[in-house]
Design a protein around this motif. Structure first.
Motif, PDB file in Angstrom:
ATOM      1  N   PHE A  48       0.846  -1.250  -0.029  1.00  0.00           N
ATOM      2  CA  PHE A  48       0.201  -0.233   0.143  1.00  0.00           C
ATOM      3  C   PHE A  48       0.800   1.181   0.081  1.00  0.00           C
ATOM      4  CE2 PHE A  48      -3.448  -3.027   0.865  1.00  0.00           C
ATOM      5  CZ  PHE A  48      -4.536  -2.106  -0.031  1.00  0.00           C
ATOM      6  N   LYS A  49       1.933   1.205   0.443  1.00  0.00           N
ATOM      7  CA  LYS A  49       3.060   2.274   0.328  1.00  0.00           C
ATOM      8  C   LYS A  49       3.414   2.682  -1.033  1.00  0.00           C
ATOM      9  CE  LYS A  49       5.430   1.933   4.713  1.00  0.00           C
ATOM     10  NZ  LYS A  49       6.522   1.686   5.424  1.00  0.00           N
ATOM     11  N   LYS A  50       3.441   1.565  -1.944  1.00  0.00           N
ATOM     12  CA  LYS A  50       3.776   1.909  -3.332  1.00  0.00           C
ATOM     13  C   LYS A  50       2.357   1.735  -4.164  1.00  0.00           C
ATOM     14  CE  LYS A  50       8.291   0.796  -4.132  1.00  0.00           C
ATOM     15  NZ  LYS A  50       9.201  -0.077  -4.950  1.00  0.00           N
ATOM     16  N   GLY A  51       1.219   1.482  -3.672  1.00  0.00           N
ATOM     17  CA  GLY A  51      -0.135   1.192  -4.198  1.00  0.00           C
ATOM     18  C   GLY A  51      -0.962   1.909  -4.087  1.00  0.00           C
ATOM     19  N   ASP A  52      -2.328   2.017  -4.352  1.00  0.00           N
ATOM     20  CA  ASP A  52      -3.666   2.837  -4.196  1.00  0.00           C
ATOM     21  C   ASP A  52      -4.553   1.999  -3.694  1.00  0.00           C
ATOM     22  OD1 ASP A  52      -4.295   1.596  -6.511  1.00  0.00           O
ATOM     23  OD2 ASP A  52      -3.176   3.263  -7.704  1.00  0.00           O
ATOM     24  N   GLU A  53      -5.840   2.603  -4.045  1.00  0.00           N
ATOM     25  CA  GLU A  53      -7.365   1.829  -3.574  1.00  0.00           C
ATOM     26  C   GLU A  53      -7.365   0.579  -4.440  1.00  0.00           C
ATOM     27  OE1 GLU A  53     -10.318   4.478  -3.683  1.00  0.00           O
ATOM     28  OE2 GLU A  53      -9.505   5.578  -1.976  1.00  0.00           O
ATOM     29  N   LYS A  54      -6.752   0.298  -5.459  1.00  0.00           N
ATOM     30  CA  LYS A  54      -6.710  -0.858  -6.518  1.00  0.00           C
ATOM     31  C   LYS A  54      -5.895  -1.822  -6.041  1.00  0.00           C
ATOM     32  CE  LYS A  54      -8.540   1.740 -10.378  1.00  0.00           C
ATOM     33  NZ  LYS A  54      -8.017   2.152 -11.846  1.00  0.00           N
ATOM     34  N   THR A  55      -4.940  -1.754  -4.878  1.00  0.00           N
ATOM     35  CA  THR A  55      -3.998  -2.732  -4.577  1.00  0.00           C
ATOM     36  C   THR A  55      -4.639  -3.750  -3.810  1.00  0.00           C
ATOM     37  OG1 THR A  55      -2.232  -1.200  -4.348  1.00  0.00           O
ATOM     38  CG2 THR A  55      -1.918  -3.140  -3.289  1.00  0.00           C
ATOM     39  N   ARG A  56      -4.572  -5.297  -3.935  1.00  0.00           N
ATOM     40  CA  ARG A  56      -5.186  -6.004  -3.408  1.00  0.00           C
ATOM     41  C   ARG A  56      -3.902  -7.120  -2.941  1.00  0.00           C
ATOM     42  NH1 ARG A  56      -8.228  -2.912  -3.854  1.00  0.00           N
ATOM     43  NH2 ARG A  56     -10.411  -2.780  -4.427  1.00  0.00           N
ATOM     44  N   VAL A  57      -4.213  -7.548  -1.744  1.00  0.00           N
ATOM     45  CA  VAL A  57      -2.849  -8.482  -1.065  1.00  0.00           C
ATOM     46  C   VAL A  57      -3.698  -9.607  -0.304  1.00  0.00           C
ATOM     47  CG1 VAL A  57      -0.795  -8.453   0.303  1.00  0.00           C
ATOM     48  CG2 VAL A  57      -1.461  -6.424  -0.910  1.00  0.00           C
ATOM     49  N   ALA A  58      -3.197 -10.678  -0.399  1.00  0.00           N
ATOM     50  CA  ALA A  58      -3.479 -11.815   0.425  1.00  0.00           C
ATOM     51  C   ALA A  58      -2.392 -12.685   0.299  1.00  0.00           C
ATOM     52  CB  ALA A  58      -4.973 -12.536  -0.088  1.00  0.00           C
ATOM     53  N   ILE A  59      -1.601 -12.606   1.390  1.00  0.00           N
ATOM     54  CA  ILE A  59      -0.147 -13.312   1.517  1.00  0.00           C
ATOM     55  C   ILE A  59      -0.030 -14.016   2.663  1.00  0.00           C
ATOM     56  CG2 ILE A  59       2.284 -13.057   1.551  1.00  0.00           C
ATOM     57  CD1 ILE A  59       1.995 -10.621  -0.240  1.00  0.00           C
ATOM     58  N   GLU A  60       0.282 -15.397   2.431  1.00  0.00           N
ATOM     59  CA  GLU A  60       0.396 -16.278   3.675  1.00  0.00           C
ATOM     60  C   GLU A  60       1.886 -16.739   3.711  1.00  0.00           C
ATOM     61  OE1 GLU A  60      -2.165 -17.003   5.296  1.00  0.00           O
ATOM     62  OE2 GLU A  60      -3.808 -16.582   3.565  1.00  0.00           O
ATOM     63  N   THR A  61       2.318 -16.832   4.946  1.00  0.00           N
ATOM     64  CA  THR A  61       3.817 -17.072   5.119  1.00  0.00           C
ATOM     65  C   THR A  61       4.052 -18.365   6.209  1.00  0.00           C
ATOM     66  OG1 THR A  61       4.259 -14.698   5.150  1.00  0.00           O
ATOM     67  CG2 THR A  61       5.856 -15.985   6.281  1.00  0.00           C
ATOM     68  N   LEU A  62       4.930 -19.118   5.730  1.00  0.00           N
ATOM     69  CA  LEU A  62       5.361 -20.262   6.501  1.00  0.00           C
ATOM     70  C   LEU A  62       7.134 -20.054   6.783  1.00  0.00           C
ATOM     71  CD1 LEU A  62       5.040 -23.911   5.668  1.00  0.00           C
ATOM     72  CD2 LEU A  62       7.327 -23.288   6.049  1.00  0.00           C
ATOM     73  N   VAL A  63       7.349 -20.299   8.107  1.00  0.00           N
ATOM     74  CA  VAL A  63       8.585 -20.162   8.470  1.00  0.00           C
ATOM     75  C   VAL A  63       8.979 -21.344   9.327  1.00  0.00           C
ATOM     76  CG1 VAL A  63       8.516 -17.871   8.592  1.00  0.00           C
ATOM     77  CG2 VAL A  63       7.865 -19.084  10.734  1.00  0.00           C
ATOM     78  N   THR A  64      10.113 -21.903   9.017  1.00  0.00           N
ATOM     79  CA  THR A  64      10.817 -22.879   9.726  1.00  0.00           C
ATOM     80  C   THR A  64      12.388 -22.787   9.663  1.00  0.00           C
ATOM     81  OG1 THR A  64      10.668 -25.345   9.720  1.00  0.00           O
ATOM     82  CG2 THR A  64      10.904 -24.333   7.622  1.00  0.00           C
ATOM     83  N   THR A  65      13.295 -23.755   9.737  1.00  0.00           N
ATOM     84  CA  THR A  65      14.680 -23.634  10.106  1.00  0.00           C
ATOM     85  C   THR A  65      15.304 -22.964   9.027  1.00  0.00           C
ATOM     86  OG1 THR A  65      14.545 -25.595  11.511  1.00  0.00           O
ATOM     87  CG2 THR A  65      16.758 -24.869  10.716  1.00  0.00           C
ATOM     88  N   ASN A  66      15.531 -21.861   9.131  1.00  0.00           N
ATOM     89  CA  ASN A  66      16.270 -20.850   8.077  1.00  0.00           C
ATOM     90  C   ASN A  66      15.817 -21.069   6.702  1.00  0.00           C
ATOM     91  OD1 ASN A  66      18.460 -19.709   9.271  1.00  0.00           O
ATOM     92  ND2 ASN A  66      19.690 -21.325   9.337  1.00  0.00           N
TER      93      ASN A  66
END
Length: 361
Positions: free
Chosen positions: A32-50
């Motif tokens: 959103f810092k680089k986008g606008d009202e048309k920006t859409r985000v749905a991001i999932e993250t998985l973290v494990t050893t390194n």
């Protein structure tokens, strides 16, 4: 029930699931810092050893793959991970983010709800944050413990707390049990226990008595922690994020989602409504449910439960508050709010300087 014991837990910024949440939300912030009202985000993250793996859907997301990797590493460094098993400079980043489905965009480009679902908001006069006491105290203990971590090299980023509050006549009487587990350096478990007890005592004060049961690092050593000790996933701490089980939860996670997703924005609105009901002395406690259908602007239902006049409260909300996704976004200026990652730790509600915690209709 007026006499009971209720328990809630919290986790620190370094807990594996919270590491994942913060990374997902850091990417929302950047989008959103680089986008606008048309920006859409749905991001999932998985973290494990390194390792950090990203997956999800985006639109008008003007962040390059190199920038995404830099954001991930900077967030992990900020959280404090420079351990052999999880180090901001050593970990591998796998980026599987792709474009949003055009079928979903059909319903959300005109600011219909980003998905179907139900969201709950809660507030009560038990604490100055208008949050239920068990989750409020659990968060505050970890905030206090983090202050200790910032001034000593003994403690690691990963920690959990749990508080069991005894109620009598519906009022807080005492703390029945306290659990605090904190990551620490090799050979420092006893010092870590002392710092954990000190942090809890600072927060709980006179609510602690001689009968309070303590569980401090109850398994013993807690040297290996964070994503090296346990895999973390976005959206796996939704009860910590909300009311600690004291109120219902609709099931949708917040982190990694832009504010057109009502899982996030409507849950913020439901909390704001409930908090203002209590702050305005319309009730001592209030729970509100909102529900939505994908692509539809108006909520499919509004439900109010409190010890006040529920029909009056509901009619006031219906007559005065815009509950469409765009109405919620505009009220809280969510397209210009770039601190989702900072504010997804220690719950999304309570003692926070965020728009949805402001009092005033």
């Amino acid at each position: 029930m007026n006499n009971y014991i209720f328990t809630s837990e919290s986790v620190s910024a370094g807990h594996p699931d919270k590491v994942a949440d913060q990374i997902s939300d850091a990417l929302v912030d950047a989008g959103f810092k680089k986008g606008d009202e048309k920006t859409r985000v749905a991001i999932e993250t998985l973290v494990t050893t390194n390792m950090v793996t990203l997956a999800g859907e985006v639109k008008n997301f003007n962040i390059s793959k190199d920038e995404v990797e830099l954001i991930v590493r900077e967030k992990v460094k900020e959280i404090g991970y420079e351990q052999d098993g999880f180090h901001w400079n050593k970990l591998k980043v796998y980026n599987e983010i792709h474009k949003q489905s055009a079928d979903i965009a059909l319903g959300t480009d005109d600011f219909g709800a980003g998905d179907q679902g139900l969201m709950f908001g809660c507030a009560c006069n038990h604490t100055d944050s208008m949050m239920p006491a068990p989750i409020h105290y659990s968060h505050e203990i970890l905030k206090e413990l983090n202050k200790e971590r910032e001034i000593t090299s003994i403690l690691g980023p990963d920690a959990k707390s749990q508080v069991s509050v005894q109620y009598e006549g519906g009022k807080i009487k005492r703390i029945d049990q306290v659990v605090v587990s904190t990551q620490h350096g090799e050979g420092s478990v006893e010092i870590a226990k002392d710092l954990a007890r000190q942090s809890a005592n600072t927060v709980l004060g006179d609510l602690i008595d001689n009968e309070t049961v303590w569980h401090l690092n109850p398994t013993g050593n807690f040297v290996i922690g964070g994503p090296d000790g346990d895999t973390g996933l976005t959206g796996r701490k939704i009860i910590v994020d909300t009311y600690g089980g004291f109120a219902p939860h609709g099931g949708g996670a917040f982190s990694g989602k832009d504010p057109t997703k009502v899982d996030r924005s409507a849950a913020y609105m439901a909390r704001w409504l409930a908090k203002n009901v209590v702050a305005d002395d319309m009730a001592d406690w209030c729970q509100i449910q909102l529900s939505y259908a994908i692509g539809v602007k108006e909520p499919t239902s509004i439900y109010v439960d409190s010890n006040g006049h529920n029909r009056t409260i509901q009619k006031f909300i219906e007559d005065n508050i815009d509950l469409t996704p765009k109405g919620i976004i505009d009220r809280f200026d969510l397209f210009n709010f770039y601190n989702y990652s900072e504010n997804c730790v220690y719950g999304h509600f309570g003692n926070k300087d965020v728009p949805w915690e402001k009092v005033g209709w």
